[in-house]
Design an enzyme around this catalytic site. Structure first.
Site, PDB file in Angstrom:
ATOM      1  N   ASN A  16       0.647  -1.231  -0.017  1.00  0.00           N
ATOM      2  CA  ASN A  16      -0.034   0.067  -0.007  1.00  0.00           C
ATOM      3  C   ASN A  16       0.922   1.216   0.207  1.00  0.00           C
ATOM      4  O   ASN A  16       1.997   1.241  -0.445  1.00  0.00           O
ATOM      5  CB  ASN A  16      -1.099  -0.090   1.142  1.00  0.00           C
ATOM      6  CG  ASN A  16      -2.488   0.633   0.620  1.00  0.00           C
ATOM      7  OD1 ASN A  16      -2.302   1.484   0.085  1.00  0.00           O
ATOM      8  ND2 ASN A  16      -3.355   0.031   1.148  1.00  0.00           N
ATOM      9  N   ARG A  17       0.311   2.413   0.445  1.00  0.00           N
ATOM     10  CA  ARG A  17       0.919   3.708   0.219  1.00  0.00           C
ATOM     11  C   ARG A  17       1.650   4.314   1.362  1.00  0.00           C
ATOM     12  O   ARG A  17       1.020   4.249   2.456  1.00  0.00           O
ATOM     13  CB  ARG A  17       0.039   4.627  -0.669  1.00  0.00           C
ATOM     14  CG  ARG A  17      -0.526   4.222  -1.844  1.00  0.00           C
ATOM     15  CD  ARG A  17      -1.597   5.072  -2.539  1.00  0.00           C
ATOM     16  NE  ARG A  17      -1.835   4.885  -3.694  1.00  0.00           N
ATOM     17  CZ  ARG A  17      -2.710   3.840  -4.165  1.00  0.00           C
ATOM     18  NH1 ARG A  17      -3.351   2.971  -3.275  1.00  0.00           N
ATOM     19  NH2 ARG A  17      -3.005   3.577  -5.428  1.00  0.00           N
ATOM     20  N   HIS A  62       3.533  -0.049  -2.550  1.00  0.00           N
ATOM     21  CA  HIS A  62       3.949  -1.450  -2.748  1.00  0.00           C
ATOM     22  C   HIS A  62       5.355  -1.714  -2.729  1.00  0.00           C
ATOM     23  O   HIS A  62       6.026  -2.406  -3.477  1.00  0.00           O
ATOM     24  CB  HIS A  62       3.140  -2.284  -3.802  1.00  0.00           C
ATOM     25  CG  HIS A  62       1.755  -2.200  -3.999  1.00  0.00           C
ATOM     26  ND1 HIS A  62       1.090  -2.284  -2.648  1.00  0.00           N
ATOM     27  CD2 HIS A  62       0.738  -2.331  -4.800  1.00  0.00           C
ATOM     28  CE1 HIS A  62      -0.234  -2.320  -2.856  1.00  0.00           C
ATOM     29  NE2 HIS A  62      -0.298  -2.480  -4.058  1.00  0.00           N
ATOM     30  N   HIS A 120      -1.239 -10.272  -3.228  1.00  0.00           N
ATOM     31  CA  HIS A 120      -2.062  -9.271  -4.185  1.00  0.00           C
ATOM     32  C   HIS A 120      -2.563 -10.138  -5.253  1.00  0.00           C
ATOM     33  O   HIS A 120      -2.407  -9.756  -6.386  1.00  0.00           O
ATOM     34  CB  HIS A 120      -0.929  -8.343  -4.793  1.00  0.00           C
ATOM     35  CG  HIS A 120      -1.775  -7.046  -5.239  1.00  0.00           C
ATOM     36  ND1 HIS A 120      -2.282  -6.930  -6.252  1.00  0.00           N
ATOM     37  CD2 HIS A 120      -1.624  -6.061  -4.395  1.00  0.00           C
ATOM     38  CE1 HIS A 120      -2.601  -5.804  -6.161  1.00  0.00           C
ATOM     39  NE2 HIS A 120      -2.332  -5.156  -5.119  1.00  0.00           N
ATOM     40  N   SER A 121      -3.280 -11.237  -5.044  1.00  0.00           N
ATOM     41  CA  SER A 121      -3.868 -12.004  -6.132  1.00  0.00           C
ATOM     42  C   SER A 121      -5.286 -11.123  -6.653  1.00  0.00           C
ATOM     43  O   SER A 121      -5.890 -10.628  -5.535  1.00  0.00           O
ATOM     44  CB  SER A 121      -4.497 -13.342  -5.778  1.00  0.00           C
ATOM     45  OG  SER A 121      -3.162 -14.412  -6.143  1.00  0.00           O
ATOM     46  N   TYR A 122      -5.394 -11.056  -8.024  1.00  0.00           N
ATOM     47  CA  TYR A 122      -6.775 -10.596  -8.405  1.00  0.00           C
ATOM     48  C   TYR A 122      -7.563 -11.860  -8.709  1.00  0.00           C
ATOM     49  O   TYR A 122      -7.245 -12.749  -9.465  1.00  0.00           O
ATOM     50  CB  TYR A 122      -6.453  -9.921  -9.603  1.00  0.00           C
ATOM     51  CG  TYR A 122      -5.716  -8.530  -9.796  1.00  0.00           C
ATOM     52  CD1 TYR A 122      -4.426  -8.450  -9.311  1.00  0.00           C
ATOM     53  CD2 TYR A 122      -6.411  -7.475 -10.016  1.00  0.00           C
ATOM     54  CE1 TYR A 122      -4.190  -7.058  -9.323  1.00  0.00           C
ATOM     55  CE2 TYR A 122      -5.880  -6.114 -10.287  1.00  0.00           C
ATOM     56  CZ  TYR A 122      -4.735  -6.075  -9.833  1.00  0.00           C
ATOM     57  OH  TYR A 122      -4.020  -4.575  -9.801  1.00  0.00           O
ATOM     58  N   ASP A 171     -11.303   0.821  -3.099  1.00  0.00           N
ATOM     59  CA  ASP A 171      -9.988   0.655  -2.927  1.00  0.00           C
ATOM     60  C   ASP A 171      -9.621   1.220  -1.826  1.00  0.00           C
ATOM     61  O   ASP A 171      -9.045   2.193  -1.569  1.00  0.00           O
ATOM     62  CB  ASP A 171      -9.248   1.409  -4.125  1.00  0.00           C
ATOM     63  CG  ASP A 171      -7.716   1.096  -4.105  1.00  0.00           C
ATOM     64  OD1 ASP A 171      -7.276   0.361  -3.378  1.00  0.00           O
ATOM     65  OD2 ASP A 171      -7.105   1.260  -5.229  1.00  0.00           O
ATOM     66  N   GLN A 231      -7.129  -4.274   2.893  1.00  0.00           N
ATOM     67  CA  GLN A 231      -7.616  -3.673   1.626  1.00  0.00           C
ATOM     68  C   GLN A 231      -8.469  -4.219   0.469  1.00  0.00           C
ATOM     69  O   GLN A 231      -8.156  -5.594   0.079  1.00  0.00           O
ATOM     70  CB  GLN A 231      -6.198  -3.048   0.798  1.00  0.00           C
ATOM     71  CG  GLN A 231      -6.403  -2.279  -0.387  1.00  0.00           C
ATOM     72  CD  GLN A 231      -6.432  -0.662   0.001  1.00  0.00           C
ATOM     73  OE1 GLN A 231      -6.289  -0.647   1.311  1.00  0.00           O
ATOM     74  NE2 GLN A 231      -6.757   0.203  -0.887  1.00  0.00           N
ATOM     75  N   GLU A 263      -6.562  -7.713   0.432  1.00  0.00           N
ATOM     76  CA  GLU A 263      -5.180  -8.118   0.788  1.00  0.00           C
ATOM     77  C   GLU A 263      -5.134  -7.645   2.260  1.00  0.00           C
ATOM     78  O   GLU A 263      -4.989  -6.468   2.658  1.00  0.00           O
ATOM     79  CB  GLU A 263      -4.354  -6.853   0.256  1.00  0.00           C
ATOM     80  CG  GLU A 263      -4.571  -6.821  -1.325  1.00  0.00           C
ATOM     81  CD  GLU A 263      -4.328  -5.514  -1.864  1.00  0.00           C
ATOM     82  OE1 GLU A 263      -3.404  -4.739  -1.334  1.00  0.00           O
ATOM     83  OE2 GLU A 263      -5.139  -5.026  -2.964  1.00  0.00           O
TER      84      GLU A 263
END
Ligand code: BGC
Length: 393
Positions: A116-117, A142, A216-218, A288, A325, A353
């Site tokens: 994340n940021r 990330h 981070h799987s979509y 998000d 997330q 996540e």
């Protein structure tokens, strides 16, 4: 049983032939079958920097499988059954290593040092200000330009009582991407015989640093490449979330989800409220956001559940982390072509996540992400797959 891969057929046949052949062969679609657990390995290419990459495939006793490459610890495929026992790959990904290197929006990877940021790519620890790589709207996202998703990990496969397992290790050098301390990390994936993809992280440092690791799987539980995920029904066990500004940095507030489109305490389809007029949804172009997990910090607990009504596939997310997330794939824009040859369009995958809150190093009121020498960083994330007969939508 004849193993016919839909992705393979799609490559071999013309767009006109494919649907005809597929409908004729539907009886031969791979079905899940009990088997002896196994782990196999094969080369998956060489990175642009010359690193040799291996792909390991773990098959559990129920016949579910996961493939993981040593580049970024990326899950390149995850095959689990639907309510009729039919297997499908439920994660987005590419066919080749070079696509992962050149254009991946973090498909399937391990994220670190800081998932994340981090605002303006800097933070202060023990009186010293550390400057990180800027890679997202003036922020650090990330782990920076070459985070844990872009390095080659060492792998040790093992058969365990729980199921086949792959231990990945990486040592991030003091100063890498601007972070202090030599950080030794292990990330152990196990595909348990209960159809869980379990990920256990451990890390230690020789100098105070910040750590926030995640996966981070979509996902698309109807099968990757099968369209948008708006019909998936989501429950998130969170009463609060951390609102963000236009560049998706938390304002520092911890706000109730009640009365907002971020209230997923009862099952809701992702698409039900995603386009309502709401400042938070507008900033992120959909979901998000970091939700505050309603469970004891540091203890394993159920964080979220996602159900896909057509296939009946269900994924529960269990974790030790204080936040999660939920990202609805808003930055997917139809420019990426997936491993099966289909275009990944807007919101064709979602990420769940489990992690610490974004930008925690700059918010004293958020749970701390500081790791000191002598301490052990621990984080467990479990994606548990099952099926349900009738799912209300
Ligand atoms: C973030 C998104 C970001 C995406 C990158 C997610 O974890 O929350 O904002 O765009 O990763 O693929």
């Amino acid at each position: 049983m004849l193993a016919l891969d839909g992705d393979f057929l799609q490559e071999m046949l013309t767009p006109r032939e494919y649907p005809l052949v597929i409908s004729g062969l539907s009886l031969l679609t791979p079905m899940v079958q009990a088997t002896d657990p196994s782990i196999t390995a094969k080369p998956f290419g060489t990175t642009s920097r010359g690193g040799k990459v291996t792909q390991h495939t773990l098959i559990n006793a129920k016949g579910a499988s996961v493939s993981i490459i040593t580049y970024g610890g990326i899950v390149t495929s995850l095959k689990v059954p639907d309510r009729n026992g039919k297997l499908a790959d439920v994660v987005l990904g590419f066919k080749t290593l070079s696509e992962y290197e050149k254009k991946s929006p973090y498909f399937g990877c391990l994220v670190g040092r800081y998932g994340n940021r981090i605002a303006e790519a800097e933070f202060t620890l023990d009186g010293h200000t550390y400057h990180l790589a800027i890679n997202n709207n003036g922020q650090s996202l990330h782990g920076g330009l070459r985070g844990f998703d872009k390095v080659v990990w060492s792998a040790t496969p093992t058969e365990t009582k729980q199921g086949p397992s792959l231990k990945l290790t990486y040592v991030s050098k003091d100063g890498e991407e601007g972070y202090p301390g030599n950080l030794s990390v292990t990330a152990t994936y196990t595909l348990t015989n209960k159809n869980e993809l379990k990920l256990v992280f451990r890390a230690k440092t020789d100098k105070a640093t910040v750590v926030n690791l995640t996966h981070h799987s979509y996902f698309n539980l109807a099968g990757q490449g099968s369209g948008d995920i708006l019909g998936h029904v989501v429950t998130i066990h969170a009463d609060e979330y951390t609102p963000v500004d236009q560049v998706l940095i938390p304002t520092g507030k911890i706000a109730p989800v009640k009365g907002t489109p971020l209230d997923f305490r009862k099952p809701m389809a992702i698409g039900d409220r995603i386009d309502t007029k709401d400042e938070q949804l507008k900033f992120a172009g959909g979901y998000d956001h970091n939700f505050v997990a309603a469970k004891l910090p540091g203890h394993l607990g159920l964080i979220a559940k996602v159900e896909e009504p057509k296939s009946g596939r269900v994924m529960e997310v269990i974790s030790t982390e204080p936040g999660v997330q939920f990202y609805s794939g808003n930055f997917l824009d139809g420019t990426l072509i997936g491993k099966g040859g289909r275009v990944y369009g807007f919101r064709n995958g979602f990420c769940i996540e489990p992690q610490h809150f974004p930008d925690s190093p700059n918010h004293k009121n958020f749970p701390s992400t500081v790791l000191k020498p002598g301490e052990i960083y621990r984080n467990t994330i479990i994606y548990r797959f099952s099926t349900a007969k009738g799912i209300k939508n």
